[in-house]
Enzyme design. Structure first.
Site, PDB file in Angstrom:
ATOM      1  N   ASP A 191     -37.342 128.757   5.681  1.00  0.00           N
ATOM      2  CA  ASP A 191     -36.774 129.752   6.608  1.00  0.00           C
ATOM      3  C   ASP A 191     -35.464 129.256   7.214  1.00  0.00           C
ATOM      4  O   ASP A 191     -35.141 128.054   7.167  1.00  0.00           O
ATOM      5  CB  ASP A 191     -37.811 130.006   7.713  1.00  0.00           C
ATOM      6  CG  ASP A 191     -37.715 131.390   8.313  1.00  0.00           C
ATOM      7  OD1 ASP A 191     -36.698 132.072   8.089  1.00  0.00           O
ATOM      8  OD2 ASP A 191     -38.664 131.778   9.024  1.00  0.00           O
ATOM      9  N   MET A 192     -34.697 130.163   7.803  1.00  0.00           N
ATOM     10  CA  MET A 192     -33.422 129.820   8.457  1.00  0.00           C
ATOM     11  C   MET A 192     -33.114 130.966   9.421  1.00  0.00           C
ATOM     12  O   MET A 192     -32.714 132.044   9.000  1.00  0.00           O
ATOM     13  CB  MET A 192     -32.342 129.704   7.375  1.00  0.00           C
ATOM     14  CG  MET A 192     -31.050 129.068   7.794  1.00  0.00           C
ATOM     15  SD  MET A 192     -29.869 130.267   8.461  1.00  0.00           S
ATOM     16  CE  MET A 192     -28.410 129.290   8.469  1.00  0.00           C
ATOM     17  N   ASP A 220     -37.778 140.830   7.535  1.00  0.00           N
ATOM     18  CA  ASP A 220     -38.831 140.728   8.551  1.00  0.00           C
ATOM     19  C   ASP A 220     -39.386 142.101   8.887  1.00  0.00           C
ATOM     20  O   ASP A 220     -40.373 142.213   9.610  1.00  0.00           O
ATOM     21  CB  ASP A 220     -38.268 140.097   9.833  1.00  0.00           C
ATOM     22  CG  ASP A 220     -38.365 138.587   9.785  1.00  0.00           C
ATOM     23  OD1 ASP A 220     -38.912 138.055   8.813  1.00  0.00           O
ATOM     24  OD2 ASP A 220     -37.896 137.941  10.748  1.00  0.00           O
TER      25      ASP A 220
END
Ligand code: DGJ
Length: 730
Positions: free
Chosen positions: A478-479, A548
């Protein structure tokens, strides 16, 4: 051989199965761009450069008022001697000059494709798959050389381009712009297509007619970003999904980029793409080199659908790598929307057990398993298991899950550090920052300085330790924030503007080391969803969490937009609970399933809270997906109805041999007085006969595509149909 050189005319002709690209060396070594478009067998000078004496156009040769760089279509335009358009490169010299005059020096044509050091690229497996042309240019005064590198794929309608700068002079130079590609089109009759968006709203499609002046898509955020994407296409007006010309450029890069089109004074158009010159410069000391990222150029005469199928196929087979490239990807269950940070080994095991019962193959433990992370205020950087939540350790939990016959995957956010972490307390100088300036946080975190080798080594070591400590076969990388105070404590002042690109090079190095060291781990990239969904990341990690936003209706647009360039197998798509956590919408489980099944399928909800009926539906969804998985993950994708244009969306997956197809239809809102919907399929073989699984009816491929199929009347909002067709012997 896809590249031909004619000595007499000094024309280079690059050919893919469906396109041609022609370059000509003229006069005193200027490199002119002749043509890019539909394939022609031989170029015999039908569109010679038209030299006209034009007002305000300066002449490098005083004896020839007609010749000017101001109106010569060029391959790699510079600045300072008569071209006033957007330059492809700029170089500052110690005497303050920015003038540079690159002229032709030599060329090389060879079978195969070179690797670009430290950068992700498309690749070949056999030398015979591609041919390469290198055109070497030089500025005699500074000694700067630029080698234009073009590779032509013999079985894909794609040409890739990049540029290598070599400094053969004796004084330090400063590259302030080093784009990967520039193309001068002879007219301005195009629409421009780019993507735009935001967190939870990625990959919207923007299409507008070109206007005089510059129009661009770009990122200054340190990542390719959800706001824009390193992609730009010119379309002839009227071009649609299936017909018309498209000229598309996609940069294989994950950092700041610019993609722009400049309509110039005589209604020509210059398109260029590369690392964003904003905030960028690169010191070239004598003997040093600089390699730009690769640009993939796709010409399609079959509209956007034709373009997408070239990108999808090329990226699926010659960008993504490793043992998972051709492997069916597991159906996963992720605990993020099920538990967020609030879990322990037993709650996780209960969800995994339910997942196993329903047919899921991989359990992914998301954020919150390390340090003391009960929320997003702490612990990034401290990659050791949180004993409070998992007192028996990660290995124990992983084994409890693998013991059930499921794979175990784990979330990391390796590029980040929380101010409240042991790592930050030990190494406050390890994050991107500028001395004396406050450090701007995002989601309460700072960005590690991946331009530093010690930081990269730490990340590789910490992640490797965890991966070696337990049976982990999947990583979600993730980032979750963009870069601010982009500066490095280790770089001298004159190299600070290199930090952004060095960060990306460091990231590529880290990913290269980890993916090479753990070839049996499936890596999925993520940046708050699709915030870094680009070809650079796909080279290392063959799938991406697309957004998301897990709402099925929002996802129609997000997945449709992504499909323009990126293949369905690369697109993580999960069924989540309702009301949806991002938009609060309640959609049927069937529709959620059908949207997610149109990508790399998974679930992200608390399975223990499902009713028996819901569990049965989920079980059926998974069984269905497993049957059609090769088709969805490795078939051809056809867009039929666009969610950007109406209330209905449709798409189809067709196997390479055209024997199998899935047709998906979605209607957002129920409308009074609706017409009887007829849906025309695409991509089938008109001469084949297909059986419609759901009804047992038999139809010709021609009938399904040209006459279409009447859809049943279903009342209600957010409905979907997911139909399968199989070829039958006549
Ligand atoms: C952002 C990701 O996109 C989510 O899926 C989840 O992993 C969170 N980060 C965790 O912090």
């Amino acid at each position: 051989m896809g590249i031909h050189y004619d000595e007499g005319s000094q024309v280079f002709h690059l050919q893919t199965p469906g396109s041609s690209y022609c370059i000509q060396i003229i006069r005193d070594g200027y490199v002119g761009h002749i043509y890019w478009g539909r394939r022609i067998a031989v170029y015999r000078n039908s569109i010679p450069f038209d030299f006209i004496d034009r007002g305000f156009s300066p002449n490098p040769d005083p004896a020839d008022r007609k010749f000017s760089l101001d109106n010569l279509p060029q391959e790699y335009p510079g600045y300072g001697n008569g071209d006033f358009g957007v330059p492809a490169f700029q170089v500052s010299q110690p005497n303050g000059s920015e003038i540079c005059d690159l002229r032709y020096r030599a060329y090389r044509i060879y079978a195969g494709k070179p690797k670009l050091p430290g950068l992700p690229t498309t690749y070949i497996e056999q030398e015979s798959e591609a041919d390469t042309l290198e055109i070497e240019l030089q500025d005699t005064l500074t000694g700067l050389r630029a080698t234009l590198i073009y590779t032509v794929f013999n079985e894909h309608d794609a040409i890739v381009r990049s540029v290598r700068f070599d400094h053969t002079g004796s004084e330090n130079l400063l590259l302030t712009r080093a784009l990967s590609a520039s193309i001068d089109f002879r007219d301005d009759q195009y629409d421009m297509l780019t993507f735009y968006g935001a967190h939870t709203n990625e990959r919207n499609i923007a299409r507008r007619p070109l206007m005089p002046g510059i129009q661009s898509a770009e990122s200054r955020r340190g990542a390719s970003s959800p706001q824009q994407n390193p992609f730009l296409a010119l379309l002839r007006p009227g071009t649609d999904e299936d017909n018309g010309e498209v000229f598309a450029l996609n940069l294989v890069y994950s950092g700041n980029f610019i993609a722009q089109a400049e309509v110039q004074q005589y209604r020509t158009t210059r398109v260029s793409i590369g690392i964003n010159p904003f905030g960028f410069s690169w010191q070239l000391t004598p003997g040093e080199s600089f390699q730009t990222p690769e640009t993939v150029m796709v010409y399609s005469a079959q509209g956007l659908g034709g373009m997408s199928r070239v990108f999808n196929r090329l990226y699926r087979t010659r960008l993504c790598r490793g043992k998972f490239r051709d492997a069916e990807r597991p159906v996963l269950i992720n605990n993020w929307e099920a538990t967020y940070f609030d879990f322990n080994a037993d709650t996780i095991e209960a969800i995994a057990r339910e997942g196993k019962e329903l047919g899921m193959e991989l359990f992914v433990l998301d954020d919150g398993w390390f340090g003391k992370r009960d929320n997003d205020l702490s612990s990034l950087g401290d990659w050791t298991v949180d004993q409070r939540k998992l007192p028996e350790g990660l290995d124990n939990l992983a084994r409890r899950i693998t013991g059930m016959g499921m794979q175990f995957g784990l979330w990391f956010e390796p590029e980040m550090v929380s101010p409240d972490s042991d790592l930050y307390r030990r190494h406050p100088e390890w994050c991107l920052h500028m001395a004396d300036r406050p450090r701007t946080v995002g989601r309460n975190q700072l960005v590690l300085d991946l331009s530093r080798c010690d930081v990269c080594d730490y990340i590789v070591g910490a992640i490797s330790d965890i991966l070696s400590s337990a049976p982990i076969t999947y990583v979600k990388w993730d980032m979750n924030r963009h870069l601010t105070e982009i500066g490095s404590a280790l770089l001298p002042a004159e190299r600070q503007r290199e930090t952004g690109h060095r960060y990306i090079l460091g990231l590529y190095k880290v990913m290269d080391e980890l993916t090479s060291a753990f070839p049996d781990v499936l890596f999925e990239s993520c940046s708050s969803g699709g915030g870094r969904y680009d070809a650079g990341m796909l080279y290392y990690m063959p799938q991406t969490w697309a957004s998301d936003n897990t709402d099925a209706i929002s996802r129609l647009k997000i997945q449709y937009g992504n499909s323009m360039v990126y293949p369905a197998v690369s697109m993580g798509a999960h069924v989540s609970s309702v009301p949806n956590h991002q938009v609060n919408r309640v959609t049927p489980l069937d529709t959620r399933g059908h949207v997610a099944m149109s990508g790399n399928f998974g679930y992200e909800l608390d399975l223990t809270k499902l009713s028996p009926e819901e569990k049965l539906t989920v079980k059926h969804q998974i069984a269905l997906y497993k049957e059609i998985r090769p088709l969805i993950q490795f078939g051809e994708f056809y867009r039929i109805l666009s969610p950007f244009e109406g209330n209905e969306t449709a798409w189809a997956f067709v196997s390479a041999d055209q024997n199998e197809a899935v047709l998906a239809f979605f209607r957002v809102l129920s409308q009074p007085g609706e017409r009887v919907p007829v849906l025309k399929c695409k991509g089938l073989n008109p001469d084949y006969v297909y059986r419609h699984y759901e009804t047992g009816q038999v139809y010709g491929g021609d009938e399904l595509m040209y006459a279409g199929l009447t859809l049943p009347r279903i009342k209600g909002d957010y409905i979907s149909l997911f139909w399968r067709f199989s070829r039958v012997a006549e």
